[in-house]
Design a protein around this motif. Structure first.
Motif, short mmCIF file in Angstrom:
data_model
loop_
_atom_site.label_atom_id
_atom_site.label_comp_id
_atom_site.label_asym_id
_atom_site.label_seq_id
_atom_site.Cartn_x
_atom_site.Cartn_y
_atom_site.Cartn_z
N ASN A 1 -8.53 -45.61 -1.96
CA ASN A 1 -8.96 -44.96 -2.72
C ASN A 1 -10.63 -44.65 -1.77
O ASN A 1 -10.94 -44.09 -2.30
N ARG A 2 -10.94 -45.18 -1.03
CA ARG A 2 -12.69 -44.93 -0.64
C ARG A 2 -12.52 -43.75 0.37
O ARG A 2 -13.54 -43.57 0.27
N PHE A 3 -12.11 -43.11 1.03
CA PHE A 3 -12.18 -42.38 1.83
C PHE A 3 -10.67 -40.95 0.97
O PHE A 3 -9.24 -41.69 1.00
N ASN A 4 -11.20 -39.90 0.23
CA ASN A 4 -9.99 -38.71 -0.06
C ASN A 4 -9.60 -37.91 0.99
O ASN A 4 -8.47 -37.52 0.98
N SER A 5 -9.59 -38.38 2.55
CA SER A 5 -9.76 -37.30 3.29
C SER A 5 -10.39 -37.47 4.51
O SER A 5 -11.37 -38.55 4.30
N ALA A 6 -9.93 -37.20 5.56
CA ALA A 6 -10.11 -37.12 6.44
C ALA A 6 -11.48 -37.27 7.43
O ALA A 6 -12.67 -37.45 7.49
N GLU A 7 -11.70 -35.11 6.43
CA GLU A 7 -13.38 -35.40 6.56
C GLU A 7 -14.11 -36.52 6.01
O GLU A 7 -16.17 -36.56 6.76
N GLU A 8 -14.45 -37.21 5.53
CA GLU A 8 -15.05 -38.47 4.71
C GLU A 8 -15.27 -38.96 5.45
O GLU A 8 -16.48 -39.83 5.76
N ILE A 9 -14.21 -39.51 5.83
CA ILE A 9 -14.43 -40.80 7.81
C ILE A 9 -15.22 -39.81 8.49
O ILE A 9 -16.32 -40.71 9.01
N ALA B 1 -12.43 -43.64 21.85
CA ALA B 1 -12.12 -42.05 22.00
C ALA B 1 -11.82 -42.10 23.83
O ALA B 1 -11.04 -41.89 24.00
N ALA B 2 -12.84 -42.43 23.89
CA ALA B 2 -13.28 -43.06 25.77
C ALA B 2 -12.24 -43.79 26.23
O ALA B 2 -11.46 -43.53 27.43
N LYS B 3 -11.55 -44.56 25.56
CA LYS B 3 -10.53 -45.54 25.89
C LYS B 3 -9.38 -44.50 26.20
O LYS B 3 -8.05 -44.90 27.01
N THR B 4 -9.38 -43.68 25.25
CA THR B 4 -8.44 -43.15 25.67
C THR B 4 -7.56 -42.15 25.75
O THR B 4 -6.69 -41.87 25.77
N VAL B 5 -8.49 -41.83 26.68
CA VAL B 5 -8.67 -40.45 27.29
C VAL B 5 -7.32 -41.35 28.84
O VAL B 5 -6.85 -39.84 29.44
N HIS B 6 -7.24 -42.06 29.45
CA HIS B 6 -6.66 -42.60 30.15
C HIS B 6 -5.24 -43.46 29.51
O HIS B 6 -4.01 -44.28 30.30
N THR B 7 -5.63 -43.64 28.01
CA THR B 7 -4.03 -44.08 27.50
C THR B 7 -3.23 -43.34 26.46
O THR B 7 -2.14 -43.56 26.21
N SER B 8 -3.84 -42.33 26.11
CA SER B 8 -2.75 -41.16 25.24
C SER B 8 -2.93 -39.91 25.85
O SER B 8 -3.65 -39.99 26.88
N TYR B 9 -1.54 -39.11 26.21
CA TYR B 9 -1.43 -38.06 27.07
C TYR B 9 -2.33 -36.93 26.34
O TYR B 9 -2.34 -36.53 27.26
N TRP B 10 -1.79 -36.90 25.31
CA TRP B 10 -2.75 -35.80 24.16
C TRP B 10 -3.41 -36.01 24.76
O TRP B 10 -4.55 -34.71 24.89
N ALA B 11 -4.40 -37.06 24.07
CA ALA B 11 -5.36 -37.22 24.68
C ALA B 11 -6.36 -36.91 25.70
O ALA B 11 -7.44 -35.69 25.98
N GLY B 12 -5.99 -37.18 27.05
CA GLY B 12 -6.07 -36.84 28.10
C GLY B 12 -6.48 -35.38 28.51
O GLY B 12 -7.57 -35.07 29.23
N ILE B 13 -5.10 -34.70 28.35
CA ILE B 13 -5.19 -33.30 27.44
C ILE B 13 -5.94 -32.36 27.48
O ILE B 13 -7.65 -31.80 27.54
N TYR B 14 -6.92 -33.16 25.98
CA TYR B 14 -7.70 -32.40 25.47
C TYR B 14 -8.81 -32.93 25.63
O TYR B 14 -9.86 -31.76 25.84
N TYR B 15 -9.75 -34.14 26.38
CA TYR B 15 -11.08 -34.17 27.17
C TYR B 15 -10.71 -33.33 28.54
O TYR B 15 -11.94 -33.12 28.17
N GLN B 16 -9.41 -33.24 29.04
CA GLN B 16 -9.92 -32.47 30.23
C GLN B 16 -10.69 -30.65 29.48
O GLN B 16 -11.07 -30.38 30.26
N ALA C 1 -12.64 -37.67 19.60
CA ALA C 1 -12.94 -38.83 18.20
C ALA C 1 -12.60 -38.36 17.17
O ALA C 1 -11.66 -38.64 16.15
N PHE C 2 -13.44 -36.25 16.99
CA PHE C 2 -12.76 -36.11 15.52
C PHE C 2 -11.87 -35.60 15.46
O PHE C 2 -11.53 -35.77 14.58
N LYS C 3 -10.94 -35.67 16.11
CA LYS C 3 -9.83 -35.42 16.31
C LYS C 3 -8.88 -36.64 16.12
O LYS C 3 -8.23 -36.56 15.31
N TRP C 4 -9.42 -37.18 16.56
CA TRP C 4 -8.48 -39.17 16.10
C TRP C 4 -8.76 -39.49 15.13
O TRP C 4 -7.64 -40.08 14.73
#
Length: 411
Positions: free
Chosen positions: A298-306, A343-358, A375-378
């Motif tokens: 109940n601490r956060f009610n949306s991703a926007e709050e985080i 988030a910087a680590k996921t550039v090389h460990t997640s397929y879509w994150a690498g594409i999004y970063y590029q 990071a905002f998207k994650w």
């Protein structure tokens, strides 16, 4: 919890040695007091007040954690309402344009904010004991890492004064081999007196990839020339370098102790598997991510709050026909650092994150801007996993992107 449920309301302006308080009773009467920051004094004052009002007590202060918060939380009849320090400062300025600070006045203003805007100020709801321990451990570990970095930078600066060669021979200035070399031979003159076989055995003693550089390092040592021959400069900096090596080693050992305890604790928490499922999370970032979100759904009610809490979401300001976007200053810096580093680590460990970063980079964004956008998207994905208590599945997410015909997979 309704603000009207309390038998008394307190505004507290904290300090190291004493606390100014403004108490408002049910009949509207207000009273100012000064309480010494001594456990016995706080205990006597709180218990006496509790008997007097015969009910729960609300306390507003500009802290979410710290000695006074920990002291108040041990009393079951106390509920703490943290007031943001900037909000209190702006509220004070509304009545005193000079911005002059006065402790009793700040206590009264904190009380007024709690009473007038209860929907804006959420109570502190303590997490489980294990999670609170984890939150403190990961933050303390980060402070030790910063200490190590500071000590290493000081050592580098010291070596540049009289003995710069090891900085050329070693790329990792906090490695055990580098530190042991400085401790054993704290000057080039002492190093050149040692036999080649002695140095070879020393350089090979740690094993690992460093062994392949042993012969080239010995050759560099043989041909090295001292930066200075001033014995007074050398002696002073030798002593400082050896001292800094000891500091670094002590901090490194302390970090290892923290790593063991954090890992033990992290494995026992029910949400650990959610964060372990994230790509590139590692043994360090997993506990930090769990500590950032906590276990209270109940601490956060949306991703926007985080996103706002972590300072990842930018701030948009509008005035007339002008509109501008700027960096979010008021946020949890440690949490923002956690999301950005991971988030910087996921550039090389997640397929879509690498594409999004590029894709972000191809639009002309800097590395840091692209990582913050990632990071905002994650955070939206993490929020969904955390809220539903489901582990992240890269294949499942890629399938969802394909079904939505996401332009991300078309780049």
């Amino acid at each position: 919890m309704s603000i009207d449920q309390f038998a008394a309301h307190i505004g507290l302006d904290w300090a190291d040695k004493k606390h100014d308080v403004c108490i408002q009773f049910k009949n509207g009467e207000r009273r100012f007091e000064v309480i010494q920051h001594i456990p016995e004094s706080l205990d006597t004052w709180l218990n006496t007040l509790h008997k007097q009002v015969n009910g729960r007590i609300a306390v507003a202060l500009e802290l979410k954690k710290g000695p006074i918060v920990y002291a108040l939380q041990k009393y079951p009849f106390i509920t703490v309402f943290p007031v943001h320090a900037l909000s209190l400062a702006r509220y004070r300025q509304a009545f005193s344009p000079s911005g002059a600070k006065d402790d009793p006045q700040d206590a009264e203003l904190a009380l007024d904010l709690m009473l007038r805007y209860p929907e804006k100020i959420k109570t502190i709801e303590p997490s489980t004991g294990e999670l609170r321990l984890l939150q403190q451990l990961v933050e303390q570990r980060r402070l030790l890492v910063e200490d190590k970095r500071r000590f290493v930078n000081r050592l580098i600066n010291t070596l540049k004064q009289y003995y710069p060669q090891p900085l050329e021979w070693f790329s990792h200035r906090d490695s055990g081999l580098f530190l042991d070399l400085i401790a054993k031979w704290p000057s080039l003159q002492l190093l050149k007196r040692a036999r080649a076989n002695t140095i070879r055995r020393f350089l090979n003693s740690k094993g690992g990839p460093a062994v392949k550089h042993t012969e080239s390092r010995i050759e560099h040592i043989r041909n090295a020339l001292p930066l200075t021959t001033d014995q007074y400069v050398i002696e002073a900096n030798m002593l400082l370098a050896v001292t800094q090596v000891k500091q670094i080693k002590l901090v490194v050992e302390s970090i290892k102790v923290y790593d063991v305890r954090i890992d033990e604790l992290f494995k026992t928490l029910p949400d650990a598997d959610i964060f372990k499922s994230l790509p590139g999370i590692g043994p360090c970032m997993g506990p930090r991510m769990l500590a950032a979100l906590g276990d209270n759904r109940n601490r956060f009610n949306s991703a926007e709050e985080i996103q706002n809490y972590a300072g990842i979401a930018p701030v948009t300001e509008r005035s007339g026909q002008k509109s501008w976007v700027h960096w979010r200053w008021q946020c949890s810096k440690f949490v923002r650092q956690t999301f950005v580093e991971w988030a910087a680590k996921t550039v090389h460990t997640s397929y879509w994150a690498g594409i999004y970063y590029q894709g972000q980079r191809s639009k002309g964004k800097s590395h840091q801007s692209a990582i913050r956008a990632l990071a905002f998207k994650w955070i939206r994905i993490i929020y969904r996993c955390w809220k539903t208590k489901c582990c992240y599945d890269e294949a499942k997410y890629l399938k969802a992107l394909k079904e939505r015909d996401s332009p991300l997979l078309k780049t």
